[in-house]
Motif scaffolding. Structure first.
Motif, PDB file in Angstrom:
ATOM      1  N   ILE A 236     -82.616 -41.945 -49.896  1.00  3.65           N
ATOM      2  CA  ILE A 236     -83.778 -42.780 -50.782  1.00  3.65           C
ATOM      3  C   ILE A 236     -84.259 -41.637 -51.424  1.00  3.65           C
ATOM      4  N   VAL A 237     -84.597 -40.477 -50.946  1.00  2.59           N
ATOM      5  CA  VAL A 237     -85.338 -39.482 -51.869  1.00  2.59           C
ATOM      6  C   VAL A 237     -84.378 -39.050 -52.929  1.00  2.59           C
ATOM      7  N   LYS A 238     -83.153 -39.129 -52.691  1.00  4.02           N
ATOM      8  CA  LYS A 238     -82.370 -38.469 -53.552  1.00  4.02           C
ATOM      9  C   LYS A 238     -82.185 -39.591 -54.706  1.00  4.02           C
ATOM     10  N   ALA A 239     -82.093 -40.848 -54.195  1.00  6.88           N
ATOM     11  CA  ALA A 239     -81.786 -42.090 -55.238  1.00  6.88           C
ATOM     12  C   ALA A 239     -82.826 -42.094 -56.133  1.00  6.88           C
ATOM     13  N   PHE A 240     -83.924 -41.909 -55.731  1.00 10.13           N
ATOM     14  CA  PHE A 240     -85.307 -42.279 -56.584  1.00 10.13           C
ATOM     15  C   PHE A 240     -86.123 -40.935 -57.051  1.00 10.13           C
ATOM     16  N   ASP A 241     -85.293 -39.924 -56.818  1.00  6.87           N
ATOM     17  CA  ASP A 241     -86.345 -38.660 -57.326  1.00  6.87           C
ATOM     18  C   ASP A 241     -86.024 -38.702 -58.876  1.00  6.87           C
ATOM     19  N   ASN A 242     -87.063 -39.308 -59.675  1.00  2.00           N
ATOM     20  CA  ASN A 242     -86.970 -39.413 -60.992  1.00  2.00           C
ATOM     21  C   ASN A 242     -88.295 -38.729 -61.524  1.00  2.00           C
ATOM     22  N   VAL A 243     -87.890 -37.987 -62.583  1.00  2.00           N
ATOM     23  CA  VAL A 243     -89.031 -37.412 -63.385  1.00  2.00           C
ATOM     24  C   VAL A 243     -88.714 -37.445 -64.840  1.00  2.00           C
ATOM     25  N   LEU A 244     -89.810 -38.200 -65.390  1.00  2.00           N
ATOM     26  CA  LEU A 244     -89.712 -38.291 -66.931  1.00  2.00           C
ATOM     27  C   LEU A 244     -90.415 -37.277 -67.813  1.00  2.00           C
ATOM     28  N   SER A 245     -89.859 -36.697 -68.667  1.00  2.00           N
ATOM     29  CA  SER A 245     -89.982 -35.442 -69.153  1.00  2.00           C
ATOM     30  C   SER A 245     -90.039 -35.474 -70.627  1.00  2.00           C
ATOM     31  N   VAL A 246     -91.008 -35.240 -71.456  1.00  2.00           N
ATOM     32  CA  VAL A 246     -90.982 -35.128 -72.898  1.00  2.00           C
ATOM     33  C   VAL A 246     -91.686 -33.790 -73.299  1.00  2.00           C
ATOM     34  N   LYS A 247     -91.234 -33.417 -74.660  1.00  2.00           N
ATOM     35  CA  LYS A 247     -91.708 -32.082 -75.402  1.00  2.00           C
ATOM     36  C   LYS A 247     -92.879 -32.458 -76.359  1.00  2.00           C
ATOM     37  N   ILE A 248     -93.767 -31.651 -76.020  1.00  2.21           N
ATOM     38  CA  ILE A 248     -95.011 -31.311 -77.091  1.00  2.21           C
ATOM     39  C   ILE A 248     -94.777 -30.292 -77.990  1.00  2.21           C
TER      40      ILE A 248
END
Length: 379
Positions: A236-248
């Protein structure tokens, strides 16, 4: 002019006296008649007088006085309470407002909880109970930490103590007066590690040793169940280990001073060369701001998706934070490839985030929940 004799004067005086006497007699006679008429309405033994037809001008100005029936007079009348006064419109005096005290801090950890916070779905749990009419010795309980260290599980095991005197659960033994129940829990898996056969055996051995030491009854899962549970949680951890990333991205190099000033103004705290932001100091950061390893004119802003509830509108909060940072260092927000983020990109990301939240809820780990915060930690 005729002469006035004394006899004439005497006759005039006599006539005047006669007139006065007659007037007085008639007046007294009329008064006696009125008095007789009034007394005629009075009957001996009745002890009352008939009501006279006198116009009541007071009735036009004041309401009729309330009366109590005979039944009402026999009923006990209770005093009016504060609640009754409020209901009839009496304004109660305002409670005095406490004077703000900047030094007053509430330690919620010491207040305790009505229920234990162990979660058998994602934790290995051992439950200890004492013999009837007995409590756990406080002197013995103070040695549990040393027993955990001796078993090689320091930092992975936590206790929850039940205080019989307050009916509250506490993680800290110092807050407990009369302990009658204990939970010992260890996370099956998180982002950093997962229970294997050796770790499971250590946990079971520790639980049995504590039961003997405290002279208590204990229930503990078997090793196979623990390992299988750890594998399930790890997937479950692997499936939903999501990180949203943007650049400034900025047109010029972003100095360390400028970045620190902007990050601090946006609520970040510096930690190990990067800036972190979380609602509670003890939990993993939800937002992370870190300088680029290759380019000096850009920094990376990350949002840890599983750690923030969908009800808190995480995406608007994330973009608002990015916009605030851009305004402070004169920069713009781009995706990982350097393309500026517009409304269409934001809408696409929003749709994807909603799908992730729905899937996490369907698997029993809603984003931002207590369970999610446990298994998506790095501790």
């Amino acid at each position: 002019m005729p002469d006035i004799e004394p006899i004439h004067i005497g006759l005039l005086i006599l006539v005047i006296f006669a007139g006065v006497a007659w007037y007085t007699f008639r007046k007294n006679k009329d008064g006696d008649k009125k008095a007789k008429d009034v007394l005629g309405n009075y009957k001996p033994g009745a002890q009352q007088m008939k009501a006279q037809e006198v116009p009541n001008v007071v009735d036009k100005d004041e309401p009729e006085a309330p009366t109590l029936s005979e039944a009402d007079q026999k009923t006990d009348i209770k005093p009016v309470t504060e609640a009754d006064r409020k209901e009839v419109g009496v304004v109660a005096p305002a409670d005095p407002q406490p004077v703000p005290d900047d030094d007053f801090v509430v330690d919620f950890a010491r207040m305790g909880r009505r229920n234990t916070d162990v979660d058998s779905a994602v934790e290995a749990v051992a439950y200890f109970t004492h013999k009837p009419d007995q409590v756990f010795s406080r002197q013995l309980l103070t040695r549990l930490g040393r027993m955990v260290e001796d078993n090689g599980l320091s930092g992975r095991v936590r206790f929850d103590f039940f205080d019989e005197s307050t009916s509250l659960w506490h993680h800290e033994l110092d807050n407990v007066e009369t302990c009658t129940q204990i939970y010992m829990a260890m996370l099956l898996a998180n982002r950093a590690r997962s229970i294997d056969d050796i770790t499971a055996s250590k946990f079971i051995s520790l639980a049995n040793n504590i039961a003997i030491y405290l002279d208590a009854e204990v229930s503990v899962p078997d090793s196979k169940t623990m390992v299988e549970g750890a594998d399930r949680v790890a997937r479950i951890v692997k499936a939903f280990d999501n990180v949203l990333s943007v650049k400034i991205v900025c047109d010029k190099d972003i100095t360390e001073t400028a970045l620190e000033s902007a990050a601090t103004a946006c609520g970040f705290t510096r930690h190990e060369g990067r800036y972190e932001k979380s609602p509670v100091d003890t939990m993993d950061p939800i937002f992370v701001l870190a300088p680029s390893k290759t380019l000096k004119n850009e920094v990376e802003l990350k949002f840890d998706v599983p750690l923030m509830s969908a009800a808190d509108d995480p995406l608007p909060a994330f973009f608002s934070l990015a916009n605030d940072l851009c305004c402070r260092i004169d920069a713009m927000t781009t995706d990982a490839s350097g393309h500026p983020l517009g409304s269409m990109s934001a809408a696409l990301i929003d749709g994807q985030l909603r799908e992730v939240h729905s899937a996490m809820t369907a698997h029993g780990v809603p984003a931002g929940s207590s369970r999610a915060l446990k298994i998506f930690s790095f501790a």
